[in-house]
Design an enzyme around this catalytic site. Structure first.
Site, PDB file in Angstrom:
ATOM      1  N   ARG A 151      93.510  47.419 147.262  1.00 44.45           N
ATOM      2  CA  ARG A 151      94.671  46.536 147.245  1.00 44.45           C
ATOM      3  C   ARG A 151      95.885  47.418 146.896  1.00 44.45           C
ATOM      4  O   ARG A 151      95.840  48.440 146.457  1.00 44.45           O
ATOM      5  CB  ARG A 151      94.449  45.584 146.039  1.00 44.45           C
ATOM      6  CG  ARG A 151      95.224  44.532 145.811  1.00 44.45           C
ATOM      7  CD  ARG A 151      94.781  43.618 144.847  1.00 44.45           C
ATOM      8  NE  ARG A 151      93.897  42.510 145.087  1.00 44.45           N
ATOM      9  CZ  ARG A 151      94.541  41.545 145.773  1.00 44.45           C
ATOM     10  NH1 ARG A 151      95.873  41.231 145.591  1.00 44.45           N
ATOM     11  NH2 ARG A 151      93.697  40.476 146.179  1.00 44.45           N
ATOM     12  N   GLU A 180      95.155  32.838 152.176  1.00 43.18           N
ATOM     13  CA  GLU A 180      94.815  31.382 151.646  1.00 43.18           C
ATOM     14  C   GLU A 180      96.436  30.899 151.469  1.00 43.18           C
ATOM     15  O   GLU A 180      97.222  31.540 151.042  1.00 43.18           O
ATOM     16  CB  GLU A 180      94.249  31.518 150.099  1.00 43.18           C
ATOM     17  CG  GLU A 180      94.206  30.101 149.455  1.00 43.18           C
ATOM     18  CD  GLU A 180      93.542  30.199 148.131  1.00 43.18           C
ATOM     19  OE1 GLU A 180      93.327  31.166 147.540  1.00 43.18           O
ATOM     20  OE2 GLU A 180      93.250  29.173 147.519  1.00 43.18           O
ATOM     21  N   LYS A 238     100.003  36.236 144.568  1.00 44.63           N
ATOM     22  CA  LYS A 238     100.795  34.864 144.996  1.00 44.63           C
ATOM     23  C   LYS A 238     100.900  33.983 143.533  1.00 44.63           C
ATOM     24  O   LYS A 238     101.892  33.375 143.462  1.00 44.63           O
ATOM     25  CB  LYS A 238     100.106  34.190 146.006  1.00 44.63           C
ATOM     26  CG  LYS A 238     100.260  34.527 147.207  1.00 44.63           C
ATOM     27  CD  LYS A 238      99.569  33.778 148.503  1.00 44.63           C
ATOM     28  CE  LYS A 238      98.154  34.678 148.490  1.00 44.63           C
ATOM     29  NZ  LYS A 238      97.231  34.016 149.363  1.00 44.63           N
TER      30      LYS A 238
END
Ligand code: ATP
Ligand code: MG
Length: 560
Positions: free
Chosen positions: A262, A35, A272
């Site tokens: 993750r 993204e 982020k």
């Protein structure tokens, strides 16, 4: 395939099983779906290496797909930074795609779903909808709009798209099952009204699709065979499949979502959103601050792409989340730099040495090797003179026999130069050593072939000629957080663990050849660590970053 079965990670095993089950190899296709709401970080590197690694292993295309469904947080600048980072890591994507390229197709499918009675417009507030959601053990309640007529749904949905409604007035929901065990299946939202310009579609759209709706369908459009994502999407898989069921045509590739853990790195945060907070609150100097765990920060810090790829390969892919110690990343940085970085000399905490029997005004250019581990690296010359700097902690007035550095009455070799002996020293009124007086053995010049030149002394010190030294700004970095897992505390936020001493700026004295070093150039300051030239560096103010120390001790260099 040359690798043994044991060397495959579990995702590769899944692909192998599919191939053995008759899945055509030429139908394999992967994607990396960032993204564009921030810069890539070291966690993304794992996903990049996984997806692009599969592409290389199976000679299959890998798309770079920007998952740009939320114009509130997304920007073109992030798209550009992401592309630069992936290229820098050494990977090539097949095609560059954007979820926003599919807005029309997604809309058309949504209209079909409305017509099939599979989606409806809900006109309640988000609070009302949340109150009907139920709990994991308790079924939800149907929305009063759930049975709105198809005609009304179509009309309102179109008006939503055209911008006739305020944000928050209506949403489009999938009509699945308000009693599902899986809360995500309780009529999830597919579209919301957003009057925000998008960095690619501008103001064409006043509705934007939700991630779950856009992601799987984008995979389908691109004919992605294996859609790999992190574990938090495991529960979304059922919905991913349900959405695909609405659109998949039997002779087309049906993407398969699989999840891996993750990756978390110690003493930092890999999100982020949190990294953005560090940038916005000026805790760091931008996304590429060398203390950031971003790819761009690591690049600026002096890491090479190979170090990051090797790190990602070593930690591999896991089924469970865990914390990887940052020292493993540093190990890979060192290992790679050890091979490629030329050796130079610089003194970061200087004390002056006067070689009393060396002729006044004399200067010699002494030959020294650029990299003892690399014969092809060649030699260079460094200037020697009567006054040199050595590191302050390389001298003690008195020390025991195990101290191999310089002490009064003792000898050391100056790297690629002479053997010197400390005769005396002078101190200021506080007892700080100001100057060390030494004598040298003129016959002991390194490489001169004399008996004296071969004489073994225990210690070898790096040094720089005072008259020739280049002054430079040296930035030393420490971990950005004092806690190994700063964002996992119940009572405190990650911002409570900022290390106030993560950046230390000192003046160093370097061999003169370094004045021509280019931005990004990496080198080893002998005995001190690996350094690189920072983009802030100019002819008038040279700036070097310490990438990593030579050993796995985060040794602080005092500069009093
Ligand atoms: P962030 O929380 O940092 O924004 P994200 O998952 O929302 O992470 P995306 O841009 O959506 O960020 O991620 C692109 C891809 O990278 C996704 O497939 C995601 O699962 C993967 N990814 C993100 N963070 C990690 C991580 N720490 N370890 C492994 N893969 C990750
Ligand atoms: Mg995200």
């Amino acid at each position: 395939m040359s690798e043994t079965a044991e060397s495959l990670n579990f995702i590769e095993h899944i692909v192998e099983e599919d191939l053995q089950g008759g899945y055509p190899k030429k139908a394999l296709r992967f994607r990396f779906p960032p993204e564009p709401n921030g810069y890539l970080h070291i966690g993304h590197a794992s996903s990049i290496c996984l997806n692009f690694g599969l592409g290389l292993r199976y000679n299959a295309p890998v798309n770079l797909r920007f998952d740009d469904t939320n114009p509130i947080k997304e920007e073109k600048a992030f798209v550009d930074a992401i592309k630069k980072d992936i290229e820098w890591l050494g990977y090539k994507w097949d095609t560059e795609r954007y979820a926003s390229d599919y807005f029309q197709q997604l809309y058309d499918w949504a209209v079909e779903m409305i017509m099939d009675g599979k989606a409806y417009v809900d006109s309640q507030s988000s609070e009302e909808m949340a109150s009907q959601k139920g709990t994991p053990t308790e079924a939800g309640v149907d929305s009063p709009y759930r049975n709105r007529s198809i005609a009304d749904n179509l009309e309102i949905f179109e008006a939503m798209k055209n911008g006739d409604y305020q944000e928050g007035s209506h949403v489009l929901r999938a009509k699945i099952d308000m009693a599902s065990q899986n809360m995500l299946m309780r009529d999830p939202i597919m579209y919301r009204v957003l009057h925000k310009a998008h960095h690619r579609t501008n103001t064409d759209w006043c509705i934007y699709p939700m991630y779950d709706w856009a992601h799987g369908e984008s995979d389908y459009i691109e004919e992605v065979s294996h859609s790999l994502c992190t574990l938090e999407f495991a529960m979304h898989r059922e919905l991913y499949n349900w959405f695909l069921d609405q659109v998949v045509v039997s002779d087309k590739v049906r993407p398969k979502q699989r999840e891996f853990a993750r990756r978390n790195l110690s003493h930092t945060v890999v999100s982020k959103r949190k990294l953005l907070q560090l940038v916005e609150q000026d805790v760091v100097n931008g996304w590429d601050d060398p203390r950031m765990p971003t790819i761009s920060g690591l690049r600026r810090r002096g890491y090479s792409p190979a170090a990051i790829r090797n790190f990602a390969d070593t930690i591999g892919i896991a089924k469970r989340e865990n914390l990887i110690d940052v020292s493993l990343l540093e190990f890979h940085a060192r290992e790679d730099l050890n091979k490629i970085a030329p050796r130079v000399m610089g003194v970061l905490d200087p004390v002056k040495v006067i070689i009393t029997n060396y002729p006044e005004g004399k200067e010699e250019w002494l030959e020294t090797e650029n990299n003892p581990g690399d014969e092809l690296a060649g030699n260079r010359k460094v200037p020697f003179s009567k006054e040199i700097y050595i590191e302050r902690d390389d001298f003690k007035e008195e020390a025991n026999r195990k101290y191999f550095r310089l002490k009064l009455g003792g000898e050391v070799r100056l790297k690629s130069a002479y053997i010197i002996k400390a005769e005396s020293c002078t101190k200021d009124i506080d007892g700080n050593i100001m100057e060390i007086q030494c004598t040298y053995d003129p016959k002991s010049k390194s490489g001169s072939g004399t008996e004296e030149s071969m004489r073994k002394v225990k210690g070898t010190l790096h040094w720089v000629s005072v008259a020739h030294a280049l002054k430079a700004e040296i930035r030393l970095y420490d971990r950005l957080f004092t806690d190994e897992s700063p964002d996992t505390h119940k009572d405190k936020g990650f911002m409570d663990f900022i290390n106030d001493e993560s950046l230390q700026v000192i003046t160093g004295y370097l061999e003169p050849g370094l004045k021509d070093a280019k931005v990004g150039e990496q080198m080893q300051f002998q005995r001190l660590g690996y350094f690189c030239v920072d983009p802030d560096s100019t002819n008038d103010n040279l700036v070097f970053n310490r990438t990593v120390g030579l050993r796995d001790t985060w040794a602080k260099i005092q500069n009093k």
